[in-house]
Scaffold this active site. Structure first.
Site, mmCIF file in Angstrom:
data_model
loop_
_atom_site.group_PDB
_atom_site.id
_atom_site.type_symbol
_atom_site.label_atom_id
_atom_site.label_comp_id
_atom_site.label_asym_id
_atom_site.label_seq_id
_atom_site.Cartn_x
_atom_site.Cartn_y
_atom_site.Cartn_z
ATOM 1 N N PRO A 160 -21.117 3.743 38.375
ATOM 2 C CA PRO A 160 -21.523 3.107 36.911
ATOM 3 C C PRO A 160 -20.393 3.732 35.756
ATOM 4 O O PRO A 160 -20.111 4.974 36.111
ATOM 5 C CB PRO A 160 -22.730 3.671 36.799
ATOM 6 C CG PRO A 160 -23.442 4.030 37.886
ATOM 7 C CD PRO A 160 -22.459 4.329 38.884
ATOM 8 N N GLU A 161 -19.640 2.882 35.364
ATOM 9 C CA GLU A 161 -18.812 3.262 34.261
ATOM 10 C C GLU A 161 -19.371 2.824 32.708
ATOM 11 O O GLU A 161 -20.523 2.508 32.701
ATOM 12 C CB GLU A 161 -17.395 2.777 34.431
ATOM 13 C CG GLU A 161 -16.860 2.818 35.983
ATOM 14 C CD GLU A 161 -15.610 2.071 36.216
ATOM 15 O OE1 GLU A 161 -14.672 1.893 35.347
ATOM 16 O OE2 GLU A 161 -15.250 2.200 37.288
#
Ligand SMILES: [Zn+2]
Length: 270
Positions: A2-3
């Protein structure tokens, strides 16, 4: 992993269900995810605190709690936060229970995710670089960042101390969009290229938030749905597939230990 867009989506979708609720208790199944304080103190400190507001800084999700404490989540490689009232899903490493019977399940198959309770998220996270979607992040700021670094531009973009929130996927997408080879030394970029890169970074992040993040591995939204941003990827995770611009093959190389996708024809090295 996840960014920024994935964590922003989780924040946006979790907020209506948890803001204003009081935490009644926690259960931690994987104790190593708790960075601070020690477990007994954490359990004692967190129970009874109200969730006042959710925030995000880089890839960290923040619960601002009553009594002046902040709860920080980092999802690392494979974490998700799922809400529900029943049994925890498989790979749940921690449960945060709320006063309306809802639970927040920290699901994390690979067990790299972290949880910590701190006095002040801002001072704890001050080591992070600027937020790329804030108005203060101008092309000039990006130029100041890049012009003094000889590392490959890809490595600079994913360094959280330099710019917060960009990881592998969105760095590759932004470099493709700006037609810049990932191995170019950061300081070799022209002003024109930096302007293109600056615009591309914001565009790919905003588009990904609009698509509710990218589900390439084990990212889920709080309600259990997947995101759709991966459907818009042009090079990220598309090794061997045709480039949408020139039809050539998207290549995968390793830059400072990170798998990197790019089109050699659209992103020439020199
Ligand atoms: Zn191409």
């Amino acid at each position: 992993m996840p960014e920024l867009p994935e964590v922003e989506t989780i924040k946006n979708e979790l907020a209506p269900d948890v803001t204003g609720r009081t935490i009644t208790g926690v259960t931690i199944f994987w104790e190593r995810m708790l960075r601070q304080p020690p477990l007994a103190e954490f359990e004692r400190e967190i129970a009874g605190r109200k969730i006042l507001k959710l925030g995000r800084r880089g890839k960290y999700l923040i619960f601002h709690l009553s009594g002046g404490k902040d709860l920080l989540f980092h999802l690392k490689m494979s974490g998700s936060l799922l809400t529900g009232k029943g049994e925890p899903p498989k790979y749940t490493r921690a449960i945060i229970r709320l006063d309306d019977g809802t639970s927040i399940f920290f699901r994390d198959p690979r067990k790299f995710g972290t949880l910590q309770l701190v006095d002040d998220a801002n001072s704890f996270l001050c080591k992070l670089g600027p937020e790329p979607l804030e108005p203060a992040f101008t092309a000039r700021v990006l130029q100041d960042i890049l012009c003094q670094r000889k590392a490959p531009v890809k490595a600079v973009l994913v360094d959280q101390a330099i710019i917060a929130g960009i990881g592998n996927m969105y760095a590759d997408e932004a470099l493709f969009s700006a037609r810049i080879h990932p191995l170019r030394p950061a300081r070799s970029l022209s002003t024109r290229e930096i302007k293109r890169l600056h615009a591309a970074i914001r565009e790919v992040l905003i588009a990904a938030i609009e698509s509710k993040g990218a589900s390439v591995a084990s990212y889920f939204r709080p309600g259990g749905q997947t995101g759709g941003a991966q459907n818009g990827f042009r090079v990220a995770h598309r090794g061997g597939q045709p480039c949408p611009i020139c039809g050539g093959r998207v290549q995968r190389i390793v830059v400072r230990g990170r798998g990197t996708y790019f089109c050699p024809k659209c992103q020439p090295e020199a």
